[in-house]
Design a protein around this motif. Sequence first.
Motif, PDB file in Angstrom:
ATOM      1  N   GLU A  65      44.666  35.214  46.317  1.00  9.36           N
ATOM      2  CA  GLU A  65      45.928  35.159  45.583  1.00  9.36           C
ATOM      3  C   GLU A  65      45.713  34.617  44.182  1.00  9.36           C
ATOM      4  OE1 GLU A  65      50.463  33.725  46.639  1.00  9.36           O
ATOM      5  OE2 GLU A  65      48.783  32.515  47.363  1.00  9.36           O
ATOM      6  N   ILE A  66      44.918  33.549  44.081  1.00  7.17           N
ATOM      7  CA  ILE A  66      44.661  32.939  42.777  1.00  7.17           C
ATOM      8  C   ILE A  66      43.837  33.873  41.891  1.00  7.17           C
ATOM      9  CG2 ILE A  66      43.362  31.082  41.631  1.00  7.17           C
ATOM     10  CD1 ILE A  66      44.346  29.225  43.893  1.00  7.17           C
ATOM     11  N   LEU A  67      42.835  34.520  42.468  1.00  7.78           N
ATOM     12  CA  LEU A  67      42.011  35.439  41.680  1.00  7.78           C
ATOM     13  C   LEU A  67      42.841  36.628  41.199  1.00  7.78           C
ATOM     14  CD1 LEU A  67      39.209  35.962  40.557  1.00  7.78           C
ATOM     15  CD2 LEU A  67      38.639  37.167  42.676  1.00  7.78           C
ATOM     16  N   THR A  68      43.772  37.080  42.011  1.00 12.38           N
ATOM     17  CA  THR A  68      44.664  38.172  41.597  1.00 12.38           C
ATOM     18  C   THR A  68      45.495  37.764  40.385  1.00 12.38           C
ATOM     19  OG1 THR A  68      44.808  39.033  43.854  1.00 12.38           O
ATOM     20  CG2 THR A  68      46.549  39.691  42.332  1.00 12.38           C
ATOM     21  N   LEU A  69      45.975  36.521  40.391  1.00 10.58           N
ATOM     22  CA  LEU A  69      46.756  36.033  39.261  1.00 10.58           C
ATOM     23  C   LEU A  69      45.886  35.856  38.018  1.00 10.58           C
ATOM     24  CD1 LEU A  69      49.069  33.482  41.109  1.00 10.58           C
ATOM     25  CD2 LEU A  69      49.649  35.759  40.265  1.00 10.58           C
ATOM     26  N   THR A  96      44.114  21.792  42.110  1.00 11.86           N
ATOM     27  CA  THR A  96      43.907  22.621  43.303  1.00 11.86           C
ATOM     28  C   THR A  96      43.498  24.038  42.901  1.00 11.86           C
ATOM     29  OG1 THR A  96      45.563  21.345  44.506  1.00 11.86           O
ATOM     30  CG2 THR A  96      44.995  23.490  45.411  1.00 11.86           C
ATOM     31  N   VAL A  97      44.131  24.551  41.857  1.00 14.65           N
ATOM     32  CA  VAL A  97      43.750  25.873  41.347  1.00 14.65           C
ATOM     33  C   VAL A  97      42.280  25.865  40.926  1.00 14.65           C
ATOM     34  CG1 VAL A  97      44.140  27.597  39.546  1.00 14.65           C
ATOM     35  CG2 VAL A  97      46.088  26.413  40.580  1.00 14.65           C
ATOM     36  N   LYS A  98      41.883  24.832  40.190  1.00 11.72           N
ATOM     37  CA  LYS A  98      40.497  24.739  39.722  1.00 11.72           C
ATOM     38  C   LYS A  98      39.528  24.681  40.893  1.00 11.72           C
ATOM     39  CE  LYS A  98      41.573  22.436  35.330  1.00 11.72           C
ATOM     40  NZ  LYS A  98      41.444  21.186  34.546  1.00 11.72           N
ATOM     41  N   THR A  99      39.885  23.924  41.931  1.00 11.31           N
ATOM     42  CA  THR A  99      39.007  23.811  43.101  1.00 11.31           C
ATOM     43  C   THR A  99      38.834  25.161  43.784  1.00 11.31           C
ATOM     44  OG1 THR A  99      39.677  21.516  43.487  1.00 11.31           O
ATOM     45  CG2 THR A  99      38.721  22.696  45.348  1.00 11.31           C
ATOM     46  N   LEU A 152      39.117  28.079  42.388  1.00 12.79           N
ATOM     47  CA  LEU A 152      38.323  28.949  41.520  1.00 12.79           C
ATOM     48  C   LEU A 152      36.844  28.608  41.579  1.00 12.79           C
ATOM     49  CD1 LEU A 152      40.586  29.409  38.360  1.00 12.79           C
ATOM     50  CD2 LEU A 152      39.922  31.137  40.043  1.00 12.79           C
ATOM     51  N   ILE A 153      36.527  27.327  41.708  1.00 16.02           N
ATOM     52  CA  ILE A 153      35.125  26.925  41.866  1.00 16.02           C
ATOM     53  C   ILE A 153      34.535  27.575  43.118  1.00 16.02           C
ATOM     54  CG2 ILE A 153      33.612  24.984  42.435  1.00 16.02           C
ATOM     55  CD1 ILE A 153      35.390  23.273  40.565  1.00 16.02           C
ATOM     56  N   GLU A 164      31.500  30.379  43.335  1.00 16.36           N
ATOM     57  CA  GLU A 164      30.324  30.198  44.206  1.00 16.36           C
ATOM     58  C   GLU A 164      30.126  31.404  45.121  1.00 16.36           C
ATOM     59  OE1 GLU A 164      31.243  26.562  46.180  1.00 16.36           O
ATOM     60  OE2 GLU A 164      30.490  25.286  44.549  1.00 16.36           O
ATOM     61  N   LYS A 165      31.211  31.889  45.698  1.00 15.10           N
ATOM     62  CA  LYS A 165      31.102  33.020  46.621  1.00 15.10           C
ATOM     63  C   LYS A 165      30.690  34.304  45.913  1.00 15.10           C
ATOM     64  CE  LYS A 165      34.441  31.303  50.042  1.00 15.10           C
ATOM     65  NZ  LYS A 165      35.748  31.560  50.722  1.00 15.10           N
ATOM     66  N   LEU A 166      31.197  34.491  44.697  1.00 15.86           N
ATOM     67  CA  LEU A 166      30.889  35.715  43.952  1.00 15.86           C
ATOM     68  C   LEU A 166      29.633  35.596  43.105  1.00 15.86           C
ATOM     69  CD1 LEU A 166      34.490  36.749  42.756  1.00 15.86           C
ATOM     70  CD2 LEU A 166      33.224  37.557  44.755  1.00 15.86           C
TER      71      LEU A 166
END
Length: 208
Positions: A153-157, A177-180, A182-183, A187-189
């Motif tokens: 959801e956050i990556l879509t935004l 929380t958003v920053k966490t 995204l971190i 890492e996953k990508l």
Amino acid sequence: MIRVLVVDDHPIVRSGIVGLLDTEPDFEVIGEASSGEEAVGLAAELDPDVVLMDLRMPGMGGVAATGSIARSGGPRVLVFTTYEDDDQILAAIEAGASGYLVKAAPAEELAAGVRAVAAGQTVLAPSIAAQLVARVAAPRDAAPPELTPREHEILTLVAEGLSNPAIAERLYIGESTVKTHLIHVFEKLKVSDRTRAVTRAMELGILR
């Protein structure tokens, strides 16, 4: 004359680049910048033909500065850096760079690159071109990393252009929380910035 703006945060390196360009009879260095922010301002003020852009600088980096210049319809950008990391390469090109050369390149290659970019061509150092070819040719049958629903959801935004504060407000969560999240996405990508996270997710079919 080809008017060039040189961007590098190291004064000695910047001076050396200016010195190389000054030996070419058809080049005119019209400005120097030590940061991405300064580069964006001078590109708009001086209207050079080519911006010779380093990537890693304090504050706004070269990728972000390149994107800002490209979006404003400014001059063409030739990345000139020591870094050959493929995420950085793709991020710079996706941001709007017209070429990517490494500082180990001989002086004649730099001069030829500036001329080519000024003429509307795209320039890639041989080592960079080889990396991009290898990346495109790499097998893609491995399963993409799984994002949690909130991470997706956050990556879509992010892909929609929202800033961290705007995302926090939209989702009623804290900016930290958003920053966490995204971190964890980075890492996953296996990426290092927001732009590359979005483009990598699109490559993997995580975002459409």
